[in-house]
Enzyme design. Sequence first.
Site, PDB file in Angstrom:
ATOM      1  N   HIS A 117       2.546   0.781   1.057  1.00 53.45           N
ATOM      2  CA  HIS A 117       2.554  -0.013  -0.174  1.00 53.45           C
ATOM      3  C   HIS A 117       1.139  -0.567  -0.359  1.00 53.45           C
ATOM      4  O   HIS A 117       0.442  -0.821   0.620  1.00 53.45           O
ATOM      5  CB  HIS A 117       3.564  -1.153   0.026  1.00 53.45           C
ATOM      6  CG  HIS A 117       3.866  -1.957  -1.191  1.00 53.45           C
ATOM      7  ND1 HIS A 117       3.003  -2.907  -1.671  1.00 53.45           N
ATOM      8  CD2 HIS A 117       4.940  -1.962  -2.022  1.00 53.45           C
ATOM      9  CE1 HIS A 117       3.543  -3.479  -2.748  1.00 53.45           C
ATOM     10  NE2 HIS A 117       4.718  -2.913  -2.980  1.00 53.45           N
ATOM     11  N   ASP A 194       4.400  -4.019   8.445  1.00 54.92           N
ATOM     12  CA  ASP A 194       4.910  -4.467   7.149  1.00 54.92           C
ATOM     13  C   ASP A 194       6.423  -4.219   7.158  1.00 54.92           C
ATOM     14  O   ASP A 194       6.876  -3.091   7.008  1.00 54.92           O
ATOM     15  CB  ASP A 194       4.209  -3.672   6.045  1.00 54.92           C
ATOM     16  CG  ASP A 194       4.895  -3.812   4.682  1.00 54.92           C
ATOM     17  OD1 ASP A 194       5.923  -4.512   4.575  1.00 54.92           O
ATOM     18  OD2 ASP A 194       4.393  -3.197   3.725  1.00 54.92           O
ATOM     19  N   GLN A 197      10.633  -3.720   3.850  1.00 55.03           N
ATOM     20  CA  GLN A 197      11.802  -2.879   3.551  1.00 55.03           C
ATOM     21  C   GLN A 197      12.719  -2.697   4.755  1.00 55.03           C
ATOM     22  O   GLN A 197      13.723  -1.986   4.663  1.00 55.03           O
ATOM     23  CB  GLN A 197      11.359  -1.488   3.049  1.00 55.03           C
ATOM     24  CG  GLN A 197      10.551  -1.517   1.771  1.00 55.03           C
ATOM     25  CD  GLN A 197      11.333  -2.070   0.583  1.00 55.03           C
ATOM     26  OE1 GLN A 197      12.562  -2.208   0.618  1.00 55.03           O
ATOM     27  NE2 GLN A 197      10.629  -2.397  -0.484  1.00 55.03           N
ATOM     28  N   LYS A 220      13.483 -10.190  -0.684  1.00 52.88           N
ATOM     29  CA  LYS A 220      14.102  -8.870  -0.539  1.00 52.88           C
ATOM     30  C   LYS A 220      15.323  -8.928   0.382  1.00 52.88           C
ATOM     31  O   LYS A 220      15.934  -7.922   0.690  1.00 52.88           O
ATOM     32  CB  LYS A 220      13.088  -7.857   0.018  1.00 52.88           C
ATOM     33  CG  LYS A 220      11.979  -7.497  -0.976  1.00 52.88           C
ATOM     34  CD  LYS A 220      11.175  -6.321  -0.466  1.00 52.88           C
ATOM     35  CE  LYS A 220       9.792  -6.208  -1.088  1.00 52.88           C
ATOM     36  NZ  LYS A 220       9.778  -5.847  -2.490  1.00 52.88           N
ATOM     37  N   CYS A 360       3.915   0.954  -6.432  1.00 50.73           N
ATOM     38  CA  CYS A 360       2.814   0.329  -5.686  1.00 50.73           C
ATOM     39  C   CYS A 360       2.377   1.178  -4.510  1.00 50.73           C
ATOM     40  O   CYS A 360       2.057   0.663  -3.436  1.00 50.73           O
ATOM     41  CB  CYS A 360       3.172  -1.075  -5.199  1.00 50.73           C
ATOM     42  SG  CYS A 360       3.527  -2.202  -6.537  1.00 50.73           S
TER      43      CYS A 360
END
Lengths: 405, 140
Positions: A117, A194, A197, A220, A360
């Site tokens: 991303h 990261d 997700q 999220k 993104c």
Amino acid sequence: MKNVNEIRADFPLINEKTVYFDNAATTQRPAAVTAAIKEFYDNYNANPLRGLYDLSSLATEMYGKARAACAAFINAKCAREIIFTRNTTESINLAAYSLGELLINEGDNIVISVSEHHSNLLPWQRVAKQKKANLVFMEPDMTGLLSLDEIKSKIDLKTKIVSIGHVSNVWGRTNPIKEIVEAAHKVGAVVVVDGAQAAPHMKVDVRELDVDLYAFSGHKMLGPMGIGCLYGKLDLLDKMPPFLMGGEMIEYVTRTDATFAEIPHKFEAGTVNAADAYALNTAIGYINEIGFDYIENHEKQLTARVMEGLSKNPYVTVYGSPDPEEHCGIVTFNLEGVHPHDLASVLNDDGICIRAGHHCAQPLMQFMGVGSTARLSLYLYNTDEEVDFFLEKLSKVRNLMGYGS
Amino acid sequence: MDLKNLYREIVNDHNLNPQHKGEMTDPDMELRGVNPSCGDDIFLQLKFDGDKISDAMFKGSGCAISQASVDMMIDNIIGLSKDEALKQSALFHSMINGEVTDEEELEELDEAYYLKDVCHMPARVKCALLGWRTLKEMLG
């Protein structure tokens, strides 16, 4: 144990009018989470961490409990290993700025992957430019899989930092974090993950993964927008210089110099977002109550249904692995002849919310050889009926756009 | 007009069978127009006879609304003077931004008038405007 209909009843915006399939962008929130924001302001509001009166102590206590909940959520060793930020983007910017200062010199390598991303790409681009370091890209195959050979060929003695998405927001594929950590630690490099997700969809254990820093967002995973976390190992956080400067993060200040507060406060300059942290604690409680066993099974079953349905449409291309188990609830696809923006607009007419565009991740779109794609992403409140409704409406889009079938 | 009818009756025809798509060998002016955030990308060429636009063509890729809008625009501007074309571009901008709604005033936009309802779809405004914005940059 709640069933899916009972879960849906907890979410004011999840109803028969809307099919919400954009959970990778942000999830909906249960009423308990929005109520918690009000609860904080109505009952505990004062500026935490500095007041010498009861109300401020109470605000501090609530903020501290939220930190402890986040630590337990990813199995950190202690609450001090959690820094509150606005979101994953801010967490990675903090990591990049601070680790860049601490570790990077001219000619060093920072390794990321081509699937990142933008929020796990641009902060490192800046560090690389400022320090005249190199940004090195690991490349997966077209199912999104990063091979061990690729990992070992890109992480070498020049590597000082490896920063990698736990789950790609386009492929939905889970990266082999343990293998990457092992390769990085072997050459003395630090690993940043990261987790935007991943954290909402699977049990994350930062100690088992042995990652050095781990970033994720509240919004999220049923929490409010504007609160996120950066986990870091204590000894590394201790060495890292602060990112934002200002109030709350200092010990002694003179006209020309300052000493900084202990972690985590060293990284939390200015008045903190205690109300949203408090509500994030409520969101974590909700997820814990439902449990990751349910979440993972539910998403896998729905993903399989989506992919099976899409496979029957000869004009659909699905990106990433053919195995629904390797998608983490994310299905990125294209419908031949129809631009994803048109597709999203047409489906919106039937109340279906999907994402369309480059997600993104422009370098990944270039790597995949596509301009843009459509993306459907699932969460714990989606149903078989919603998937079937989507598939039926999708099957009519080409006709509507002027094609024979 | 609702979205589905807009596609069915107007946009699809210009998107799938554009009348002005291609490339001229001897244009008098040319300019690329891009919507970076969504990837709509056009290349607009104009040919003049004195002050009059005698021909125009475009190539590019993007969503149906962006591509159809350029094709309709070219339908309209061939035969117009620079000033007239600029005036029409301003009128189209005003329509899409929801500033002009009077049907009579918008009549000169001809088929492009049917994109009026895009003003209710904020995410698609820039798609509809791409060609017209590029034209304005070239002539303005």
